[in-house]
Design a protein around this motif. Sequence first.
Motif, mmCIF file in Angstrom:
data_model
loop_
_atom_site.group_PDB
_atom_site.id
_atom_site.type_symbol
_atom_site.label_atom_id
_atom_site.label_comp_id
_atom_site.label_asym_id
_atom_site.label_seq_id
_atom_site.Cartn_x
_atom_site.Cartn_y
_atom_site.Cartn_z
ATOM 1 N N PRO A 1 -59.713 -95.240 47.192
ATOM 2 C CA PRO A 1 -58.142 -95.262 47.402
ATOM 3 C C PRO A 1 -57.158 -95.503 46.193
ATOM 4 C CG PRO A 1 -59.474 -96.649 49.036
ATOM 5 C CD PRO A 1 -60.149 -96.348 48.146
ATOM 6 N N SER A 2 -57.909 -96.251 45.374
ATOM 7 C CA SER A 2 -56.911 -96.097 43.894
ATOM 8 C C SER A 2 -57.117 -95.246 43.034
ATOM 9 C CB SER A 2 -57.264 -97.559 43.411
ATOM 10 O OG SER A 2 -58.731 -97.692 42.885
ATOM 11 N N ASN A 3 -58.300 -94.353 43.245
ATOM 12 C CA ASN A 3 -58.629 -93.176 42.372
ATOM 13 C C ASN A 3 -59.370 -92.176 43.038
ATOM 14 O OD1 ASN A 3 -58.975 -91.446 40.251
ATOM 15 N ND2 ASN A 3 -60.782 -92.742 39.568
ATOM 16 N N PRO A 4 -58.580 -91.544 43.968
ATOM 17 C CA PRO A 4 -59.197 -90.438 44.862
ATOM 18 C C PRO A 4 -59.251 -89.025 44.035
ATOM 19 C CG PRO A 4 -56.806 -90.623 45.040
ATOM 20 C CD PRO A 4 -56.997 -91.752 44.182
ATOM 21 N N GLY A 5 -59.048 -88.819 42.793
ATOM 22 C CA GLY A 5 -59.328 -87.657 42.155
ATOM 23 C C GLY A 5 -58.028 -87.201 41.169
ATOM 24 N N GLU A 6 -58.648 -86.409 40.362
ATOM 25 C CA GLU A 6 -57.677 -86.243 39.266
ATOM 26 C C GLU A 6 -56.373 -85.644 39.833
ATOM 27 O OE1 GLU A 6 -57.172 -83.137 35.410
ATOM 28 O OE2 GLU A 6 -59.137 -83.666 36.255
ATOM 29 N N SER A 7 -55.160 -86.195 39.396
ATOM 30 C CA SER A 7 -53.807 -85.902 39.882
ATOM 31 C C SER A 7 -53.604 -86.190 41.333
ATOM 32 C CB SER A 7 -53.408 -84.485 39.612
ATOM 33 O OG SER A 7 -54.046 -83.481 40.548
ATOM 34 N N LEU A 8 -54.472 -87.028 41.992
ATOM 35 C CA LEU A 8 -54.025 -87.387 43.551
ATOM 36 C C LEU A 8 -54.005 -88.972 43.538
ATOM 37 C CD1 LEU A 8 -57.357 -85.411 45.065
ATOM 38 C CD2 LEU A 8 -55.104 -84.578 44.677
ATOM 39 N N VAL A 9 -53.009 -88.865 44.304
ATOM 40 C CA VAL A 9 -52.792 -90.628 45.091
ATOM 41 C C VAL A 9 -52.734 -90.654 46.588
ATOM 42 C CG1 VAL A 9 -50.776 -92.000 44.813
ATOM 43 C CG2 VAL A 9 -51.019 -90.531 42.843
ATOM 44 N N MET A 10 -53.316 -91.560 46.706
ATOM 45 C CA MET A 10 -53.356 -92.215 47.998
ATOM 46 C C MET A 10 -52.231 -93.229 48.332
ATOM 47 S SD MET A 10 -56.248 -94.151 50.623
ATOM 48 C CE MET A 10 -57.429 -92.235 50.722
ATOM 49 N N ARG A 11 -51.491 -93.160 49.562
ATOM 50 C CA ARG A 11 -50.414 -94.013 49.797
ATOM 51 C C ARG A 11 -50.021 -93.802 51.162
ATOM 52 N NH1 ARG A 11 -46.380 -90.575 50.590
ATOM 53 N NH2 ARG A 11 -46.377 -88.765 49.270
ATOM 54 N N PRO A 12 -49.118 -94.862 51.800
ATOM 55 C CA PRO A 12 -48.670 -94.462 53.014
ATOM 56 C C PRO A 12 -47.828 -93.365 53.246
ATOM 57 C CG PRO A 12 -48.305 -96.788 52.116
ATOM 58 C CD PRO A 12 -48.637 -96.057 51.050
ATOM 59 N N LEU A 13 -47.707 -92.948 54.438
ATOM 60 C CA LEU A 13 -46.644 -91.807 54.575
ATOM 61 C C LEU A 13 -45.116 -92.199 54.236
ATOM 62 C CD1 LEU A 13 -46.120 -88.898 56.166
ATOM 63 C CD2 LEU A 13 -45.746 -90.465 57.901
ATOM 64 N N LEU B 1 -40.873 -90.963 54.183
ATOM 65 C CA LEU B 1 -39.908 -90.074 54.526
ATOM 66 C C LEU B 1 -39.752 -88.780 53.732
ATOM 67 C CD1 LEU B 1 -36.854 -92.115 55.942
ATOM 68 C CD2 LEU B 1 -38.208 -90.694 57.286
ATOM 69 N N GLY B 2 -40.055 -88.773 52.523
ATOM 70 C CA GLY B 2 -39.855 -87.801 51.713
ATOM 71 C C GLY B 2 -41.000 -86.683 51.744
ATOM 72 N N ASP B 3 -42.083 -87.228 52.718
ATOM 73 C CA ASP B 3 -43.256 -86.082 52.882
ATOM 74 C C ASP B 3 -42.906 -84.941 53.824
ATOM 75 O OD1 ASP B 3 -44.896 -87.683 51.271
ATOM 76 O OD2 ASP B 3 -45.567 -89.174 52.773
ATOM 77 N N TYR B 4 -41.799 -85.131 54.417
ATOM 78 C CA TYR B 4 -41.337 -83.968 55.086
ATOM 79 C C TYR B 4 -41.155 -82.656 54.052
ATOM 80 C CZ TYR B 4 -38.560 -80.657 58.022
ATOM 81 O OH TYR B 4 -38.197 -79.717 58.815
ATOM 82 N N ASP B 5 -40.726 -83.063 53.089
ATOM 83 C CA ASP B 5 -40.359 -82.187 51.673
ATOM 84 C C ASP B 5 -41.816 -81.699 51.137
ATOM 85 O OD1 ASP B 5 -37.636 -81.583 52.495
ATOM 86 O OD2 ASP B 5 -37.122 -83.423 51.389
ATOM 87 N N ASN C 1 -46.816 -81.908 43.654
ATOM 88 C CA ASN C 1 -45.822 -82.591 44.754
ATOM 89 C C ASN C 1 -45.992 -82.102 46.016
ATOM 90 O OD1 ASN C 1 -44.106 -84.580 44.758
ATOM 91 N ND2 ASN C 1 -42.275 -83.122 44.980
ATOM 92 N N GLN C 2 -47.332 -82.108 46.653
ATOM 93 C CA GLN C 2 -47.760 -81.629 48.133
ATOM 94 C C GLN C 2 -48.647 -82.794 48.619
ATOM 95 O OE1 GLN C 2 -46.315 -78.693 49.990
ATOM 96 N NE2 GLN C 2 -44.758 -79.352 48.229
#
Length: 173
Positions: A35-47, A49-53, A98-99
């Motif tokens: 979870p702290s290192n899911p892959g290069e340029s990837l971040v795991m986090r809670p959903l 509000l900005g995830d709509y965009d 940013n997706q």
Amino acid sequence: MENGLADIKMFDSKLLQELDFERKCKVTFDPVISPSNPGESLVMRPLSLGDYDRGIIQLLGQLTEMGDISREKFTERFNNMKKDGYYYVIVIEDTQTNQVIASATVIMEQKIIRQCSLKGRIEEVVVNENYRGKQLGKLLVSTLILLSEHLGAYKTVLETNEKTIPFYKKIWF
């Protein structure tokens, strides 16, 4: 949407940091991810509000029929789920694009049995088709199992359809 509002998270990110993933996770990853290192340029986090965009609606559309979901409808549902306090949606974001490229949910069901305990129910596991094969689905499910246990669930179950059963069998679910 104001930038500060876009960063409102469904739950406190510290919950993911509190998981003893390296010691308690029962599945292996090759190459190693967490979870702290899911892959290069990837971040795991809670959903958030900005995830709509960040494409959460389009991502979930790879899983099932979505219909027309406006920002207002998404915001209302997000706020209701956050207020309820029993919904934990985690996402993986590709910070280069940013997706949101993966997502899964655990719902903590309140039970009367087992001394009014909780049961975790995992659902809506989806990884963007362009990111499949990178162990991200396995990482999401493993993380939610540990989160469910951390939150006090006596067991965690998973809802899926027949075509994804082989995937879950591979990760010992």
